[in-house]
Design a protein around this motif. Structure first.
Motif, short mmCIF file in Angstrom:
data_model
loop_
_atom_site.label_atom_id
_atom_site.label_comp_id
_atom_site.label_asym_id
_atom_site.label_seq_id
_atom_site.Cartn_x
_atom_site.Cartn_y
_atom_site.Cartn_z
N VAL A 121 -36.03 -4.17 -15.15
CA VAL A 121 -35.55 -2.91 -14.58
C VAL A 121 -36.10 -1.72 -15.37
O VAL A 121 -36.57 -0.72 -14.81
CB VAL A 121 -34.01 -2.87 -14.56
CG1 VAL A 121 -33.51 -1.46 -14.21
CG2 VAL A 121 -33.46 -3.87 -13.57
N LEU A 122 -36.08 -1.85 -16.70
CA LEU A 122 -36.53 -0.74 -17.54
C LEU A 122 -38.02 -0.47 -17.38
O LEU A 122 -38.44 0.69 -17.32
CB LEU A 122 -36.21 -1.04 -19.01
CG LEU A 122 -34.72 -1.03 -19.38
CD1 LEU A 122 -34.54 -1.45 -20.83
CD2 LEU A 122 -34.12 0.33 -19.14
N ILE A 123 -38.84 -1.53 -17.30
CA ILE A 123 -40.28 -1.28 -17.17
C ILE A 123 -40.62 -0.75 -15.78
O ILE A 123 -41.55 0.02 -15.61
CB ILE A 123 -41.12 -2.53 -17.51
CG1 ILE A 123 -40.84 -3.68 -16.54
CG2 ILE A 123 -40.90 -2.97 -18.94
CD1 ILE A 123 -41.72 -4.88 -16.78
N GLY A 124 -39.84 -1.17 -14.77
CA GLY A 124 -40.04 -0.61 -13.43
C GLY A 124 -39.71 0.87 -13.40
O GLY A 124 -40.44 1.68 -12.82
N LEU A 125 -38.61 1.24 -14.05
CA LEU A 125 -38.21 2.64 -14.13
C LEU A 125 -39.26 3.47 -14.87
O LEU A 125 -39.61 4.58 -14.46
CB LEU A 125 -36.86 2.74 -14.83
CG LEU A 125 -36.13 4.08 -14.81
CD1 LEU A 125 -35.81 4.50 -13.39
CD2 LEU A 125 -34.87 4.00 -15.66
N ILE A 177 -37.65 -9.44 -7.41
CA ILE A 177 -37.29 -8.14 -6.85
C ILE A 177 -36.83 -7.12 -7.89
O ILE A 177 -36.73 -5.93 -7.58
CB ILE A 177 -36.17 -8.28 -5.79
CG1 ILE A 177 -34.87 -8.75 -6.44
CG2 ILE A 177 -36.60 -9.21 -4.67
CD1 ILE A 177 -33.67 -8.73 -5.51
N THR A 178 -36.58 -7.55 -9.13
CA THR A 178 -35.95 -6.64 -10.09
C THR A 178 -36.85 -5.48 -10.49
O THR A 178 -36.43 -4.31 -10.46
CB THR A 178 -35.51 -7.42 -11.34
OG1 THR A 178 -34.64 -8.48 -10.96
CG2 THR A 178 -34.78 -6.50 -12.30
N THR A 179 -38.09 -5.77 -10.88
CA THR A 179 -38.99 -4.68 -11.27
C THR A 179 -39.29 -3.74 -10.10
O THR A 179 -39.28 -2.52 -10.27
CB THR A 179 -40.29 -5.25 -11.85
OG1 THR A 179 -39.98 -6.01 -13.01
CG2 THR A 179 -41.25 -4.12 -12.24
N PRO A 180 -39.57 -4.24 -8.89
CA PRO A 180 -39.72 -3.31 -7.75
C PRO A 180 -38.50 -2.43 -7.53
O PRO A 180 -38.65 -1.26 -7.17
CB PRO A 180 -39.96 -4.25 -6.57
CG PRO A 180 -40.61 -5.45 -7.17
CD PRO A 180 -39.93 -5.63 -8.50
N ILE A 181 -37.31 -2.99 -7.72
CA ILE A 181 -36.10 -2.16 -7.59
C ILE A 181 -36.11 -1.06 -8.65
O ILE A 181 -35.78 0.11 -8.37
CB ILE A 181 -34.83 -3.02 -7.71
CG1 ILE A 181 -34.67 -3.89 -6.45
CG2 ILE A 181 -33.60 -2.15 -7.92
CD1 ILE A 181 -33.50 -4.85 -6.53
N GLY A 182 -36.50 -1.42 -9.88
CA GLY A 182 -36.59 -0.42 -10.94
C GLY A 182 -37.59 0.68 -10.60
O GLY A 182 -37.34 1.86 -10.86
N ILE A 183 -38.73 0.29 -10.01
CA ILE A 183 -39.73 1.29 -9.61
C ILE A 183 -39.16 2.20 -8.53
O ILE A 183 -39.33 3.43 -8.57
CB ILE A 183 -41.01 0.60 -9.11
CG1 ILE A 183 -41.64 -0.25 -10.22
CG2 ILE A 183 -42.02 1.64 -8.62
CD1 ILE A 183 -42.82 -1.09 -9.77
N ALA A 184 -38.50 1.62 -7.55
CA ALA A 184 -37.93 2.41 -6.45
C ALA A 184 -36.89 3.39 -6.98
O ALA A 184 -36.85 4.56 -6.56
CB ALA A 184 -37.31 1.47 -5.41
N VAL A 185 -36.03 2.93 -7.88
CA VAL A 185 -35.03 3.83 -8.46
C VAL A 185 -35.72 4.95 -9.24
O VAL A 185 -35.34 6.12 -9.15
CB VAL A 185 -34.07 3.04 -9.38
CG1 VAL A 185 -33.17 3.99 -10.15
CG2 VAL A 185 -33.23 2.07 -8.56
N GLY A 186 -36.75 4.58 -10.00
CA GLY A 186 -37.48 5.58 -10.77
C GLY A 186 -38.11 6.64 -9.89
O GLY A 186 -38.11 7.84 -10.22
N LEU A 187 -38.67 6.21 -8.76
CA LEU A 187 -39.27 7.18 -7.83
C LEU A 187 -38.21 8.11 -7.24
O LEU A 187 -38.48 9.29 -6.97
CB LEU A 187 -39.99 6.43 -6.70
CG LEU A 187 -41.29 5.72 -7.08
CD1 LEU A 187 -41.81 4.90 -5.90
CD2 LEU A 187 -42.34 6.72 -7.53
#
Length: 363
Positions: free
Chosen positions: A221-225, A277-287
């Protein structure tokens, strides 16, 4: 005064992250999803599906398992513990954060916490087995007839051989008589012994994998964010695609080798899906929050540092105890394996750790 000047030289503001490359950042959600999913699902499907398992050589499974172990360990030290030290040592934080190595203390506390959780789970599993007439020795190996077996090193040889009437410390007469059978009979007895293990029960296996997944998912999650808001997007994006695929192999190989009853067949699939799905979720939240979220702010540094340190402790414990110790030191198959197989396993593990550590140069 020096501290104030140092803070003026770094970005400690409350503004948002980089808003450039919007199209590519959105595409990264699906690209990272694909890489993560392939990495996590491949070992599970290759091990458990009839249409794929017969076509995948055993060497591929071994490579994924040992390579993944190295990846998990390198992730703990290079991709989690080092960033935690940097984040909780950021000049943006108050001076109080600099008087004690909080990141290391949190990681240490995490290790002890996970150890206690597994210890309680082990004792609970032992009690449940005892209630149905199955006994267990201190090393965790059990026998439905009530006899116990040790698991590790020379003890395994002494106790398991005694069950086959070949050798025992407490019965020298049997030991002398059975010594006539020779070394080959003793070795065959060790190989043919097949004790079950408390730590291999469905509940404790699920707990062990859940602990590993929890640490990895926090990190993901953190790296996606971070990827969604970072200024150095292109470099980090390329590194994270490989990072997530390799880490997925590590998680997926653990999931694939779970020995569960048929009613729990879905657990490895759920684990692989959650990782994917966790990292993509982090990216989506970050966006979604990148106009207001600043990864270099005081609050972000504290939250990221604490979570990274906590995750590092989880993966350090899992990597050294659950993966290295159980796969090499306490594994009867590995103890009796040929030197070539042992070197191959070690080589895969070191390669996984080395490649993941190298990726830490950019991420």
């Amino acid at each position: 005064m020096a501290a104030l000047l140092a803070r003026d030289d770094v970005n400690c503001g409350s503004g948002g992250g980089d808003t450039g490359s919007t199209g590519l950042r959105i595409a990264s959600i699906f690209i990272v999803l694909t890489g993560s999913t392939i990495g996590a699902f491949f070992p599970v499907l290759a091990k458990r599906t009839r249409w794929l398992a017969p076509h995948v050589p055993r060497g591929i499974f071994d490579f994924a398992k040992y390579f993944g172990s190295g990846v998990i360990i390198a992730t703990a030290f290079i991709h989690l513990l080092d960033p935690a030290l940097s984040e909780l040592g950021s000049p943006c934080l108050s001076d109080a954060w600099g008087v004690y190595p909080y990141a290391l203390a949190i990681a240490m506390g995490s290790i002890f916490l996970i150890f206690i959780v597994e210890l309680v789970a082990f004792r609970w599993g032992t009690a449940k087995l005892a209630s149905i007439g199955i006994s267990a020795d201190p090393h965790g190996h059990i026998n439905p007839d009530g006899a116990t077996h040790a698991a590790h090193g020379p003890e395994a040889g002494r106790n398991m051989l005694s069950d086959h009437g070949i050798y025992t410390d407490s019965d020298p007469e049997k030991g002398r008589d059975s010594s006539l059978n020779g070394k080959k009979d003793a070795e065959m007895a060790v190989l043919n012994a097949s004790p079950s293990s408390v730590v291999d029960s469905p509940a404790t296996q699920i707990i062990g994998v859940a602990i590993l997944e929890f640490g990895v998912l926090l990190h993901s999650v953190l790296i996606g964010l971070t990827l969604a808001v970072t200024n150095d997007f292109i470099t980090l994006f390329i590194v994270i695609v490989f990072h997530q695929m390799f880490e997925g192999l590590g998680v997926g190989s653990r999931l694939a080798y779970m020995e569960l009853p048929p009613k729990y067949h879905y657990v490895p699939l759920i684990g692989a899906f959650l990782y994917g799905i966790t990292t993509p979720i982090g990216i989506a939240v970050g966006l979604g929050v990148r106009t207001t979220y600043n990864p270099d702010s005081e609050t972000a540094s504290i939250v990221s540092g604490i979570l990274d340190a906590f995750s590092a402790g989880i993966l350090i414990y899992t990597g050294l105890v659950e993966l290295l110790a159980h796969e090499f030191l306490f594994n009867r198959e590995m103890i009796t394996a040929s030197n070539w197989k042992l070197c191959y396993a070690l080589g895969c593990m070191i390669a996984g750790a080395g490649i993941m550590a190298l990726l830490g140069r950019w991420a």
